[in-house]
Motif scaffolding. Sequence first.
Motif, PDB file in Angstrom:
ATOM      1  N   PHE A  41       0.757  -1.331  -0.023  1.00  0.00           N
ATOM      2  CA  PHE A  41      -0.195   0.003   0.049  1.00  0.00           C
ATOM      3  C   PHE A  41       0.869   1.276   0.076  1.00  0.00           C
ATOM      4  CE2 PHE A  41      -2.552   3.175   2.148  1.00  0.00           C
ATOM      5  CZ  PHE A  41      -3.849   3.050   1.443  1.00  0.00           C
ATOM      6  N   MET A  42       1.959   1.241   0.621  1.00  0.00           N
ATOM      7  CA  MET A  42       3.179   2.544   0.534  1.00  0.00           C
ATOM      8  C   MET A  42       3.641   2.522  -0.644  1.00  0.00           C
ATOM      9  SD  MET A  42       2.316   3.561   3.717  1.00  0.00           S
ATOM     10  CE  MET A  42       3.252   4.953   3.813  1.00  0.00           C
ATOM     11  N   SER A  99       1.943   2.609  -3.266  1.00  0.00           N
ATOM     12  CA  SER A  99       0.911   3.057  -4.381  1.00  0.00           C
ATOM     13  C   SER A  99       1.374   3.941  -5.143  1.00  0.00           C
ATOM     14  CB  SER A  99      -0.246   3.336  -3.464  1.00  0.00           C
ATOM     15  OG  SER A  99      -0.969   2.436  -2.544  1.00  0.00           O
ATOM     16  N   LYS A 100       2.133   5.295  -4.542  1.00  0.00           N
ATOM     17  CA  LYS A 100       2.512   6.393  -5.464  1.00  0.00           C
ATOM     18  C   LYS A 100       3.333   6.155  -6.506  1.00  0.00           C
ATOM     19  CE  LYS A 100       4.071  11.101  -4.870  1.00  0.00           C
ATOM     20  NZ  LYS A 100       4.882  12.067  -4.345  1.00  0.00           N
ATOM     21  N   PRO A 101       4.409   5.592  -6.346  1.00  0.00           N
ATOM     22  CA  PRO A 101       5.437   5.075  -7.532  1.00  0.00           C
ATOM     23  C   PRO A 101       4.537   4.254  -8.323  1.00  0.00           C
ATOM     24  CG  PRO A 101       6.190   4.050  -5.321  1.00  0.00           C
ATOM     25  CD  PRO A 101       5.290   5.300  -4.868  1.00  0.00           C
ATOM     26  N   ILE A 119      -4.038   2.702  -4.879  1.00  0.00           N
ATOM     27  CA  ILE A 119      -4.220   3.141  -3.498  1.00  0.00           C
ATOM     28  C   ILE A 119      -5.666   2.492  -3.525  1.00  0.00           C
ATOM     29  CG2 ILE A 119      -5.491   5.467  -4.205  1.00  0.00           C
ATOM     30  CD1 ILE A 119      -3.942   6.404  -1.564  1.00  0.00           C
TER      31      ILE A 119
END
Lengths: 338, 272
Positions: free
Chosen positions: A215-216, A218-220, A284
């Motif tokens: 989940f962490m 998600s951004k990349p 996300i």
Amino acid sequence: MKVSNEAIRIRLIYAALALILAVLIMLNILMGSSSMTAGEALSILFSHETASKFGRIVWDIRMPRILAAVFLGGALSVSGFLLQTFFANPIAGPYILGISSGAKLCVALTMVYVLRAGLMTSSLMLVIAAFAGSVAVTGIILIISRRIRSMSVLIVCGVMVGYICSAVTEFLVTFADDSNIVNLHNWSMGSFSAVSWDNVRTLTVVVSLAVIAAFMLSKPMTAFQMGEQYARSVGVNLRSFRIGLITLSSLLSATVTAFAGPISFVGIAVPHIIRSVTKTSRPIVMVPQCFLGGAAFCLFCDLLARNLFAPTEMSISTMTAVFGAPVVIFMLLERKAR
Amino acid sequence: MAIIRTEHLDTGYERRIVVAGVDMEIRKGEIVTLIGPNGAGKSTVLKTIAGQLEPVGGVIYISEKERGSYSSNEIARMQSVMLTEKASSERITCEEVVSLGRYPYTGRLGILSSDDRQIVRESMDLVHVSEIADRDYHEISDGQRQRVLLARAISQEPEIMILDEPTSYLDIRHKLEFLDLLRNLVRDRDIGVIMSMHELELAHMISDRVICISSDGRIEMTGAPDEVFTDEAVSRLYGMERGRLTELYVSFIGSITRHPEVHTESDDQVKR
């Protein structure tokens, strides 16, 4: 306005998944070779009593099995989503790429070797062995994907690697001379039945940590979905991102294989269903929803595997294939139509 | 001031230099176009400036400081790229694509603030893609897709944009439409643009400066379009004999430069 509409839809899907999950957990507690009423089950759940027959059934047999189905099903589906992101291909998954079979082979080797030495296998040992197998096969698939750009060829190669690993495992199982061979055989077909409380403790911790880590990312992952050059241009460190993604997807699928054996199609079918419902592939949203969806899917399949032809129990992989494979076929047809 | 300046920049891959000794600069509010035959190395130069390839030799300065002295996030806030690469994601709406331009500005999980959303909306308005915000990115036309990517590049609020053949797969109407948008953008926001292009006549129309890369990997000529687009220079660059092809080309360029109304007409059409 539009934004809030989408947000509402996604919240509704969360609510629906949670509800389905709750219902399935309840059904899995109630149904089985000896059925109980909802009232009995609730009183056992809240009183934690393990003395009566039903108490023992719920707490010793059904609960660990349910937790295993929830966490391992979720793990499988998230692992599939990570692989799909990595290979930029919605048909990628730990089973079809042979990664589960690689893990299976390593676990079988470990079991045979450890049992022959007269020792007991520990949960952690199995996870480590499965992880080694997953990483090894993922490595092979990566090398192939470097040389061949075609995704369908890559999938076929994955299936072949899977067959080779399964064949070697069969060989081991056939000639292993221990009485534990029965367990080994059951496990290599895929089943949640052999999961103990000790296993559950290990697998919930490993899976939870890995899913949170995913989940962490998600951004990349979102940037990576737009292409690797683009991801690099907005400052993603591609090397460490790739290593992270592969490590997490291997760890997740390895945990599944270590405790429940290889389980087919969940990793492809569930993310596809979630994508179709949410109408987005944003990580996300996808990571948590794939987890819930995979959990529900495996609970449902396990419920049928246990009850459909009771007292004969089917392997979980049989059920996931029956429900998962058609989804994959539909997905392929849909893509072809585009 | 130059946003990007290169000094003796050698571009290419570990062992094989593709374009050597590149000295160039891109200033705010100007469009610099790379032209040259296929395979000369236009993309290689752009990729090196964009940080996709490590320079083999020489230095790149961003705002007069060496590129290496910036973090990757700082660079992402200064330059946005539009390369010839396909998105892999299955389902993604146009608005989600444009939102990705905010990547360097968002936090750990990439959640957009209301300011970010505002900028995304403005960027989409600017290139007229607001109506297709909710459409799937894979189901729109090539022209629309290039505009969505342009909106993404704008929402990144860069000082410079690097575009690799942004018009190649568009029909003539969409080519003109796209370049018109780009021109206005550069003027209004004072952004610098460096891009590569195949279409000499369009490069002539839009560029402030043109850089010619020859097939043997050198910068053959740099200058204003009128200086560069001479009969001789173009023939030499593309290795053509002075003859029929050149005549054809010169008559084509001539008709554009002699009749500026051709350009305005298509502009009007676009606005309509």
